[in-house]
Design a protein around this motif. Structure first.
Motif, PDB file in Angstrom:
ATOM      1  N   ALA A   1       7.097 -17.921 -30.393  1.00  0.00           N
ATOM      2  CA  ALA A   1       5.998 -18.092 -31.356  1.00  0.00           C
ATOM      3  C   ALA A   1       4.652 -18.000 -30.643  1.00  0.00           C
ATOM      4  CB  ALA A   1       6.126 -19.438 -32.069  1.00  0.00           C
ATOM      5  N   HIS A   2       4.548 -18.625 -29.463  1.00  0.00           N
ATOM      6  CA  HIS A   2       3.307 -18.546 -28.675  1.00  0.00           C
ATOM      7  C   HIS A   2       3.070 -17.117 -28.183  1.00  0.00           C
ATOM      8  CE1 HIS A   2       2.346 -22.749 -28.766  1.00  0.00           C
ATOM      9  NE2 HIS A   2       3.501 -23.114 -28.210  1.00  0.00           N
ATOM     10  N   TRP A   3       4.162 -16.454 -27.769  1.00  0.00           N
ATOM     11  CA  TRP A   3       4.046 -15.064 -27.301  1.00  0.00           C
ATOM     12  C   TRP A   3       3.569 -14.166 -28.436  1.00  0.00           C
ATOM     13  CZ3 TRP A   3       6.553 -10.344 -28.368  1.00  0.00           C
ATOM     14  CH2 TRP A   3       6.368  -9.334 -27.409  1.00  0.00           C
ATOM     15  N   TYR A   4       4.044 -14.429 -29.652  1.00  0.00           N
ATOM     16  CA  TYR A   4       3.639 -13.656 -30.828  1.00  0.00           C
ATOM     17  C   TYR A   4       2.128 -13.778 -31.048  1.00  0.00           C
ATOM     18  CZ  TYR A   4       4.249 -11.549 -35.479  1.00  0.00           C
ATOM     19  OH  TYR A   4       4.194 -10.713 -36.564  1.00  0.00           O
ATOM     20  N   LYS A   5       1.596 -14.984 -30.878  1.00  0.00           N
ATOM     21  CA  LYS A   5       0.145 -15.195 -31.028  1.00  0.00           C
ATOM     22  C   LYS A   5      -0.633 -14.429 -29.960  1.00  0.00           C
ATOM     23  CE  LYS A   5       0.312 -19.715 -33.318  1.00  0.00           C
ATOM     24  NZ  LYS A   5      -0.036 -21.161 -33.207  1.00  0.00           N
ATOM     25  N   ASP A   6      -0.099 -14.422 -28.740  1.00  0.00           N
ATOM     26  CA  ASP A   6      -0.752 -13.669 -27.656  1.00  0.00           C
ATOM     27  C   ASP A   6      -0.794 -12.186 -27.974  1.00  0.00           C
ATOM     28  OD1 ASP A   6      -1.104 -16.009 -26.235  1.00  0.00           O
ATOM     29  OD2 ASP A   6       0.701 -15.735 -25.003  1.00  0.00           O
ATOM     30  N   VAL A   7       0.282 -11.680 -28.571  1.00  0.00           N
ATOM     31  CA  VAL A   7       0.349 -10.267 -28.962  1.00  0.00           C
ATOM     32  C   VAL A   7      -0.710  -9.960 -30.022  1.00  0.00           C
ATOM     33  CG1 VAL A   7       1.756  -8.533 -30.163  1.00  0.00           C
ATOM     34  CG2 VAL A   7       2.774  -9.942 -28.362  1.00  0.00           C
ATOM     35  N   GLU A   8      -0.792 -10.822 -31.006  1.00  0.00           N
ATOM     36  CA  GLU A   8      -1.775 -10.616 -32.074  1.00  0.00           C
ATOM     37  C   GLU A   8      -3.196 -10.603 -31.535  1.00  0.00           C
ATOM     38  OE1 GLU A   8      -0.747 -13.768 -34.814  1.00  0.00           O
ATOM     39  OE2 GLU A   8       0.128 -12.311 -36.216  1.00  0.00           O
TER      40      GLU A   8
END
Length: 328
Positions: free
Chosen positions: A255-262
């Motif tokens: 979930a944190h990695w997804y935010k970094d991608v965004e």
């Protein structure tokens, strides 16, 4: 018994002064048991070995001849040796594969606890229909491969830009009859060379870089901050798979990695993040037993080596006969 060494008839023929092709035909038609092989009629379409069923399976696809794909199911417990092949099916079309697998007694299919696969929906549907009690595990290396491909796409885009820029500079130098000398960084790379030679270091973790790769990466990341961001995303995803100890921990980290991608706005990485979201259940199942599809990939490599040893596949039925005699 079929031996991979003994079957290289060309080599044996040269050793004994015999025509290799003729010896090969003699072996196929008389010395081996191929002529009386009961499965010969349907071998090109399907081969199923219910006795090789195990609790932990892998399903993958491989090319046997001229790019023609076959779906192969293997038993991990056999470790690529005798008893490894559970089924070999022509193509990747779902219906005919399911039709043959459902002929395996349900009691055997229900014993399968786990099956590793890639993110192809066809593979998932086959697993769900034929092995309903098995946990599906998406291979972590397929997920990481997508991220690495997105990173390399960014590098390649910059490389083409560098090539275009250098070509323009060469043309300009010619118009004023001046010799073109490419500018280089302090490691001796031109901009074009820097981007070309950085390909392999981007596949590695920083602690695996050589001294030259460390210097090259430092220059690359200074010149191209977007490549550095993309590289950090790839390393972040790899670290999740390496360090997360449970499904809950992995879910939070993803979930944190997804935010970094965004936050980066990289289109390719957003596509990967969405793909992970759609397949998150089977991806997170990796953290139960940390199972991968490495055994299937290793078996595919064996098939390719086997195919190369016999100089390609001219007779598919005979090739499958030899393959299944050794591995099924």
């Amino acid at each position: 018994m079929v031996s991979t060494k003994a079957n290289d008839c060309h080599t044996i023929g040269r050793f004994y002064g015999v025509n290799g092709k003729k010896l090969g035909r003699q072996y196929r038609d008389y010395l081996s048991e191929f002529k009386d092989w009961k499965a010969k009629k349907h071998a090109k379409e399907w081969l199923v070995f219910p006795e090789n069923m195990g609790k932990y399976l892998s399903i993958d696809e491989t090319a046997l001849s001229k790019g023609e794909l076959y779906t192969i199911i293997t038993n991990k417990k056999a470790k690529g040796k005798k008893g490894a092949i559970v089924a070999i099916m022509a193509g990747t079309k779902v219906e005919p594969i399911i039709e043959q697998l459902l002929k395996i007694p349900k009691s055997k299919r229900d014993k399968v606890k786990e099956i590793t696969l890639d993110m192809a929906n066809s593979m998932k549907f086959i697993a769900k229909k034929c092995f309903p009690k098995a946990i599906q595990v998406t291979d972590r290396f397929h997920v990481q491969k997508l991220a690495l491909e997105a990173l390399q796409d960014i590098r390649i885009k910059h490389r083409w830009e560098a090539i275009d820029m250098e070509n323009d500079q060469i043309k300009q130098a010619k118009t004023i009859e001046k010799e073109f000398i490419s500018e280089t960084f302090n490691n001796g790379d031109s901009r074009k060379q820097l981007l070309a030679r950085s390909r392999y270091l981007l596949y590695k973790a920083p602690n695996n870089w050589t001294q030259n790769q460390y210097l090259r990466a430092k220059i690359l990341f200074e010149q191209y901050p977007d490549i550095k961001k993309a590289y950090n995303l790839v390393q972040g995803l790899r670290n999740i798979f390496n360090t997360a100890t449970s499904i809950q921990t992995a879910y939070t980290k993803l979930a944190h990695w997804y935010k970094d991608v965004e936050a980066t706005g990289f289109r390719a990485f957003n596509t990967i993040a969405n793909t992970i979201t759609l397949n998150y259940r089977s991806i997170l199942n990796y953290f139960i037993n940390r199972s991968t599809n490495a055994s299937a990939e290793a078996f595919n490599a064996k098939i390719k080596a086997f195919r190369a040893q016999f100089r390609g596949v001219k007779n598919i039925e005979f090739f499958l006969f030899r393959l299944t005699t050794i591995f099924a």
